[in-house]
Structure formats: structure tokens, C-alpha cells
Design a protein around this motif. Structure first.
Motif, PDB file in Angstrom:
ATOM      1  N   THR A  60      36.239  38.091  33.034  1.00  0.00           N
ATOM      2  CA  THR A  60      35.342  37.862  34.169  1.00  0.00           C
ATOM      3  C   THR A  60      36.299  36.969  35.103  1.00  0.00           C
ATOM      4  O   THR A  60      36.612  36.145  34.643  1.00  0.00           O
ATOM      5  CB  THR A  60      34.232  37.077  33.570  1.00  0.00           C
ATOM      6  OG1 THR A  60      33.294  37.881  32.654  1.00  0.00           O
ATOM      7  CG2 THR A  60      33.182  36.802  34.529  1.00  0.00           C
ATOM      8  N   ILE A  61      36.033  37.517  36.235  1.00  0.00           N
ATOM      9  CA  ILE A  61      36.627  36.790  37.374  1.00  0.00           C
ATOM     10  C   ILE A  61      35.670  36.285  38.368  1.00  0.00           C
ATOM     11  O   ILE A  61      34.956  37.100  39.063  1.00  0.00           O
ATOM     12  CB  ILE A  61      37.732  37.836  38.014  1.00  0.00           C
ATOM     13  CG1 ILE A  61      38.652  38.550  36.930  1.00  0.00           C
ATOM     14  CG2 ILE A  61      38.620  37.273  39.125  1.00  0.00           C
ATOM     15  CD1 ILE A  61      39.687  39.735  37.403  1.00  0.00           C
ATOM     16  N   VAL A  67      43.229  37.787  43.373  1.00  0.00           N
ATOM     17  CA  VAL A  67      43.542  38.739  42.683  1.00  0.00           C
ATOM     18  C   VAL A  67      44.838  39.463  43.073  1.00  0.00           C
ATOM     19  O   VAL A  67      45.045  39.408  44.369  1.00  0.00           O
ATOM     20  CB  VAL A  67      42.331  39.573  42.159  1.00  0.00           C
ATOM     21  CG1 VAL A  67      41.525  38.811  41.304  1.00  0.00           C
ATOM     22  CG2 VAL A  67      42.048  40.111  43.604  1.00  0.00           C
ATOM     23  N   VAL A  68      45.243  40.466  42.137  1.00  0.00           N
ATOM     24  CA  VAL A  68      46.333  41.331  42.743  1.00  0.00           C
ATOM     25  C   VAL A  68      45.632  42.783  42.139  1.00  0.00           C
ATOM     26  O   VAL A  68      45.282  42.758  41.098  1.00  0.00           O
ATOM     27  CB  VAL A  68      47.844  40.936  42.275  1.00  0.00           C
ATOM     28  CG1 VAL A  68      47.735  41.130  40.588  1.00  0.00           C
ATOM     29  CG2 VAL A  68      48.686  41.990  42.696  1.00  0.00           C
ATOM     30  N   PRO A  75      37.680  56.523  46.634  1.00  0.00           N
ATOM     31  CA  PRO A  75      38.170  56.251  47.839  1.00  0.00           C
ATOM     32  C   PRO A  75      38.211  54.564  48.305  1.00  0.00           C
ATOM     33  O   PRO A  75      38.783  54.002  48.550  1.00  0.00           O
ATOM     34  CB  PRO A  75      37.218  56.918  49.138  1.00  0.00           C
ATOM     35  CG  PRO A  75      35.710  56.822  48.039  1.00  0.00           C
ATOM     36  CD  PRO A  75      36.374  56.996  46.742  1.00  0.00           C
ATOM     37  N   ARG A  76      37.368  54.036  47.326  1.00  0.00           N
ATOM     38  CA  ARG A  76      37.244  52.494  47.602  1.00  0.00           C
ATOM     39  C   ARG A  76      37.212  51.683  46.361  1.00  0.00           C
ATOM     40  O   ARG A  76      36.450  50.577  46.538  1.00  0.00           O
ATOM     41  CB  ARG A  76      36.158  52.024  48.565  1.00  0.00           C
ATOM     42  CG  ARG A  76      36.333  53.089  49.863  1.00  0.00           C
ATOM     43  CD  ARG A  76      35.792  52.529  50.878  1.00  0.00           C
ATOM     44  NE  ARG A  76      36.031  50.959  51.153  1.00  0.00           N
ATOM     45  CZ  ARG A  76      37.050  50.245  52.085  1.00  0.00           C
ATOM     46  NH1 ARG A  76      37.958  51.524  52.425  1.00  0.00           N
ATOM     47  NH2 ARG A  76      37.091  49.197  52.408  1.00  0.00           N
ATOM     48  N   THR A  77      37.804  52.009  45.144  1.00  0.00           N
ATOM     49  CA  THR A  77      37.571  51.205  44.109  1.00  0.00           C
ATOM     50  C   THR A  77      39.146  50.838  43.547  1.00  0.00           C
ATOM     51  O   THR A  77      39.696  51.483  43.585  1.00  0.00           O
ATOM     52  CB  THR A  77      37.019  51.928  42.966  1.00  0.00           C
ATOM     53  OG1 THR A  77      35.722  52.345  43.471  1.00  0.00           O
ATOM     54  CG2 THR A  77      36.726  51.192  41.810  1.00  0.00           C
ATOM     55  N   VAL A  78      39.161  49.423  43.111  1.00  0.00           N
ATOM     56  CA  VAL A  78      40.265  49.007  42.455  1.00  0.00           C
ATOM     57  C   VAL A  78      40.394  48.343  41.432  1.00  0.00           C
ATOM     58  O   VAL A  78      39.174  47.750  40.732  1.00  0.00           O
ATOM     59  CB  VAL A  78      40.953  48.133  43.359  1.00  0.00           C
ATOM     60  CG1 VAL A  78      41.367  48.764  44.919  1.00  0.00           C
ATOM     61  CG2 VAL A  78      40.325  46.883  43.959  1.00  0.00           C
ATOM     62  N   VAL A  79      41.448  48.042  40.452  1.00  0.00           N
ATOM     63  CA  VAL A  79      41.163  47.367  39.135  1.00  0.00           C
ATOM     64  C   VAL A  79      42.177  46.259  39.523  1.00  0.00           C
ATOM     65  O   VAL A  79      43.226  46.205  39.892  1.00  0.00           O
ATOM     66  CB  VAL A  79      42.099  48.307  38.156  1.00  0.00           C
ATOM     67  CG1 VAL A  79      42.074  47.609  36.848  1.00  0.00           C
ATOM     68  CG2 VAL A  79      41.074  49.448  37.765  1.00  0.00           C
ATOM     69  N   VAL A  80      41.861  44.985  39.188  1.00  0.00           N
ATOM     70  CA  VAL A  80      42.338  43.718  39.661  1.00  0.00           C
ATOM     71  C   VAL A  80      42.574  42.739  38.406  1.00  0.00           C
ATOM     72  O   VAL A  80      41.985  43.157  37.204  1.00  0.00           O
ATOM     73  CB  VAL A  80      41.521  42.933  40.450  1.00  0.00           C
ATOM     74  CG1 VAL A  80      41.680  44.008  41.841  1.00  0.00           C
ATOM     75  CG2 VAL A  80      40.363  42.759  40.265  1.00  0.00           C
ATOM     76  N   THR A  81      43.605  41.888  38.525  1.00  0.00           N
ATOM     77  CA  THR A  81      43.677  40.915  37.706  1.00  0.00           C
ATOM     78  C   THR A  81      44.103  39.436  38.304  1.00  0.00           C
ATOM     79  O   THR A  81      44.738  39.574  39.616  1.00  0.00           O
ATOM     80  CB  THR A  81      44.906  41.261  36.681  1.00  0.00           C
ATOM     81  OG1 THR A  81      45.014  40.219  35.592  1.00  0.00           O
ATOM     82  CG2 THR A  81      46.306  41.100  37.362  1.00  0.00           C
ATOM     83  N   PRO A  82      43.756  38.441  37.887  1.00  0.00           N
ATOM     84  CA  PRO A  82      43.909  37.069  38.702  1.00  0.00           C
ATOM     85  C   PRO A  82      45.384  36.876  38.830  1.00  0.00           C
ATOM     86  O   PRO A  82      46.279  37.475  38.054  1.00  0.00           O
ATOM     87  CB  PRO A  82      43.354  35.967  37.723  1.00  0.00           C
ATOM     88  CG  PRO A  82      42.337  36.667  36.868  1.00  0.00           C
ATOM     89  CD  PRO A  82      42.923  38.135  36.569  1.00  0.00           C
ATOM     90  N   THR A  83      45.742  36.262  39.965  1.00  0.00           N
ATOM     91  CA  THR A  83      47.306  35.969  40.338  1.00  0.00           C
ATOM     92  C   THR A  83      47.545  34.718  39.525  1.00  0.00           C
ATOM     93  O   THR A  83      46.710  34.009  39.043  1.00  0.00           O
ATOM     94  CB  THR A  83      47.411  35.960  41.597  1.00  0.00           C
ATOM     95  OG1 THR A  83      46.482  35.025  42.519  1.00  0.00           O
ATOM     96  CG2 THR A  83      47.477  37.370  42.368  1.00  0.00           C
TER      97      THR A  83
END
Length: 83
Positions: A60-61, A67-68, A75-83
Motif C-alpha cells: 500500500t502506497i 513513486v517511480v 492508455p493511462r495506467t501505470v505500475v509504481v513503486t515508492p522511491t
């Protein structure tokens, strides 16, 4: 290739490169968590744009976390992780 054509080509390539979102850093604006769709704000095409977001490792973020982007699902979805 003329100097004008070369300069135009370079400008287009720079704009195209700015469209890429993988590797860009952003800020969470809607909690990103497993089994939910969050939201992040990314700097793209010279302005800030919202993208739907999923966590990379099932964590959970919270909102306001930097994030990176690890993956992009058009068209507008990303997978992220905290920096």
C-alpha cells in the motif's frame, strides 16, 4: 538534410521522448493498494497528468508518497513503486 529539417527532427524526438512514462517519478494523489486502483500525478508532455496506478509489489502506497513508474499499460495506467 538541411539545418532547419535537422532542428525540427531533434525537437520532435525530444517531444516523443517526453511521452514515455516508464522511469518517470511522480506523486501519489489517490492511495495505491492491492486490489484497488490508485492515482498518481506524472510530469508528461510538459505538464502534469493523472494516471491510474497499481503497486508493483502488492504494497500500500499512501497519498503524497513519491513513486517511480516501472511499467505502463496504455492508455493511462501505470505500475509504481515508492522511491
Amino acid at each position: 538534410m538541411s539545418d532547419l529539417a535537422a532542428a525540427s527532427y531533434v525537437r520532435r524526438r525530444r517531444k516523443m521522448a517526453d511521452h514515455r512514462v516508464i522511469g518517470k517519478e511522480g506523486v501519489v494523489t489517490g492511495r495505491v493498494a492491492p486490489d484497488t486502483v490508485g492515482e498518481v500525478l506524472l510530469r508528461v508532455r510538459g505538464s502534469s497528468e493523472s494516471f491510474l496506478a497499481h503497486p508493483s509489489d502488492g504494497e500500500t502506497i499512501p497519498v503524497q508518497t513519491h513513486v517511480v513508474v516501472l511499467d505502463y499499460w496504455p492508455p493511462r495506467t501505470v505500475v509504481v513503486t515508492p522511491t
